[in-house]
Write an enzyme that holds these catalytic residues in place. Structure first.
Site, mmCIF file in Angstrom:
data_model
loop_
_atom_site.group_PDB
_atom_site.id
_atom_site.type_symbol
_atom_site.label_atom_id
_atom_site.label_comp_id
_atom_site.label_asym_id
_atom_site.label_seq_id
_atom_site.Cartn_x
_atom_site.Cartn_y
_atom_site.Cartn_z
ATOM 1 N N GLY A 135 17.215 39.419 64.802
ATOM 2 C CA GLY A 135 16.216 39.824 65.252
ATOM 3 C C GLY A 135 15.128 40.424 64.140
ATOM 4 O O GLY A 135 15.334 39.710 63.473
ATOM 5 N N PHE A 172 27.200 44.129 65.060
ATOM 6 C CA PHE A 172 26.186 44.022 63.881
ATOM 7 C C PHE A 172 25.808 42.587 63.603
ATOM 8 O O PHE A 172 25.488 42.311 62.442
ATOM 9 C CB PHE A 172 26.487 45.002 62.957
ATOM 10 N N LYS A 183 16.789 54.221 54.512
ATOM 11 C CA LYS A 183 17.058 55.268 53.723
ATOM 12 C C LYS A 183 18.188 55.129 52.905
ATOM 13 O O LYS A 183 18.325 55.249 51.712
ATOM 14 C CB LYS A 183 17.008 56.829 54.304
ATOM 15 N N CYS A 226 18.152 56.045 59.259
ATOM 16 C CA CYS A 226 19.523 56.008 58.319
ATOM 17 C C CYS A 226 19.762 54.611 57.441
ATOM 18 O O CYS A 226 19.463 54.913 56.234
ATOM 19 C CB CYS A 226 20.622 56.139 59.409
#
Ligand code: UDX
Length: 428
Positions: A251, A247, A261, A258
């Protein structure tokens, strides 16, 4: 032991959860109020794209049934997983309509001891609320548990069967025993907590992963100013075991059903307790700006906004999924169209879903090469393997001008530059 389990909600989470629980040996009944979905499932069709789910549903169909009759499903099951959608509401708060309806229907039909398991991502305190709601209708014994999911679309099966951990939030021993028994053949570590902590673990995990992404995207923006290479920076930083390499791919930002939200959900939970979670607000702002910045990057290489053609590779929120919910690619293409720029778009599997979210002016193409014909700019927006394997010589022959703007640092910049492309990555 084989448990009788009802899965309420047959979306990405519900179908994956039920399929995997049948794989683990349990009897599963899927419940959905959407008759079309249930009819599709009864015909062996799967309404979602998630690699492996259809095979498991087929292989374990002797343990699986589908119904729209929640009363029957509740009465015949011992464990009830609530896996309905908890989407973002209008003001980015969490829309609990479907969840509340599911709890009410359970409360009205519960006829013996059950464990009601919140699998959906729900605000902290929902477990307590669920208990109170059921007590209004039912005086017998039951338990509530929180069992948050950490499924990534495209790898949901392995994320379920070989997770980093299974989080079980309970408030009584009986529920703890039943939940541990359900997952007994999953080798991973089981973390048993109170219900509220389990609910918070889910939001915190997603919000932290989103924070990592926005952080590396800001570092990418600095790299562009100082002429650094964010891929090297991320590699060097990720070697620190306390940080880890995952992670940290810069980009066009995060999307999906998910992260956006759950970041907004955690913000609204914080606000409801009068806590100003300013760091997380910044994570969300950075993510939006990253997409806006990418549109500016495309416009900066267009000679004239009108008439130039931009080819877009990838419309889903990431590779290996057909899901376009909150996809940065959808936002970017809509912005380009709003500016009157001609867009030719291709996605390996998300075209049909994307067409519902994009204007009719977009030319939807059936291959990556078709999408680059006569194009002045190629914008790569999702990291599908086929996009890094394609022969860039062929791409160059088909394009009118030779600009590549790589929103996922997915194309080999050296090869592109040696072929004569003007290549702009993200942070490199
Ligand atoms: C996420 C969480 O990973 C999962 O644990 C949770 O249960 C659900 O939400 P998902 O949304 O399917 O899963 O996709 P994920 O692979 O996490 O990617 C989310 C977004 O972040 C995508 O848009 C992806 O392109 C982006 N991303 C991911 C980055 O921009 N950079 C990265 O380094 C990783």
């Amino acid at each position: 032991m084989q448990r009788k389990i009802a899965i309420i909600g047959t979306g990405y989470v519900g179908l994956t959860t039920g399929a995997c629980l049948s794989y683990l040996g349990h009897k599963v009944v899927f419940v959905d109020k959407d008759e079309d979905k249930i009819n599709m499932l009864l015909k062996g069709e799967v309404p979602i794209y998630e690699p492996g789910v259809d095979d498991i549903l087929e292989k374990h169909k002797d343990k699986i049934s589908y119904t729209t009759d929640i009363e029957k499903a509740v009465k015949q099951s011992e464990v009830l997983f609530i896996a309905v959608g908890t989407p973002s509401g209008k003001d980015e708060s969490i829309d609990m309509t479907f969840f509340r309806k599911a709890v009410k229907q359970i409360a009205e039909n519960i006829n013996s001891y059950k464990v009601i398991v919140n699998k959906s991502t729900v605000p902290v305190g929902t477990g307590e609320w669920t208990k109170e709601e059921i007590k209004k209708h039912y005086k017998g014994k039951f338990s509530v548990a929180s069992n948050p999911e950490f499924l990534r679309e495209g790898s949901a099966i392995s994320d379920f069967l070989e997770p980093d951990r299974v989080v079980i939030g309970v408030s009584d021993k009986k529920a703890e025993e039943i939940m541990l028994d359900i997952y007994s053949s999953v080798k991973s570590k089981k973390l048993v907590t109170d219900i509220k902590s389990a609910e918070l673990i889910k939001y915190t995990a997603n919000a932290f992963l989103a924070t990592k992404i926005s952080f590396i995207n800001e570092i990418a923006n600095i790299c562009e100013k100082v002429d650094g290479d964010v891929i090297k920076v991320a590699e060097g930083v990720g070697m620190d075991k306390r940080i880890g390499p995952k992670f940290l791919s810069a980009g066009i930002g995060y999307g999906g059903s998910c992260f956006p939200k759950d970041v907004e959900g955690l913000l609204s939970i914080s606000n409801s307790y009068n806590h100003n979670f300013s760091l997380l607000r910044a994570v969300s702002d950075v993510n939006r700006r990253q997409q806006e910045r990418f549109v500016e990057k495309i416009k900066s290489v267009l000679l004239k906004v009108k008439g130039d053609i931009v080819s877009v590779w990838g419309l889903s929120f990431k590779a290996n999924t057909d899901d376009v919910r909150k996809s940065p690619a959808i936002f970017i293409v809509n912005e380009l169209c709003r500016e009157g720029i001609k867009v030719k778009a291709y996605d390996p599997i998300a075209l049909n879903n994307a067409k519902k979210e994009l204007p009719g002016s977009v030319c939807f193409c059936n291959s990556a090469l078709e999408a680059v014909e006569e194009a002045d700019v190629l914008a790569l927006l999702t990291d599908w393997p086929e996009f890094s394997e394609i022969d860039l010589k062929q791409v160059k022959q088909k394009m009118r001008k030779h600009n590549i703007i790589d929103g996922r640092n997915h194309i080999d910049s050296e090869i592109a530059k040696n072929l004569g492309f003007t290549y702009k990555g993200t942070g490199r």
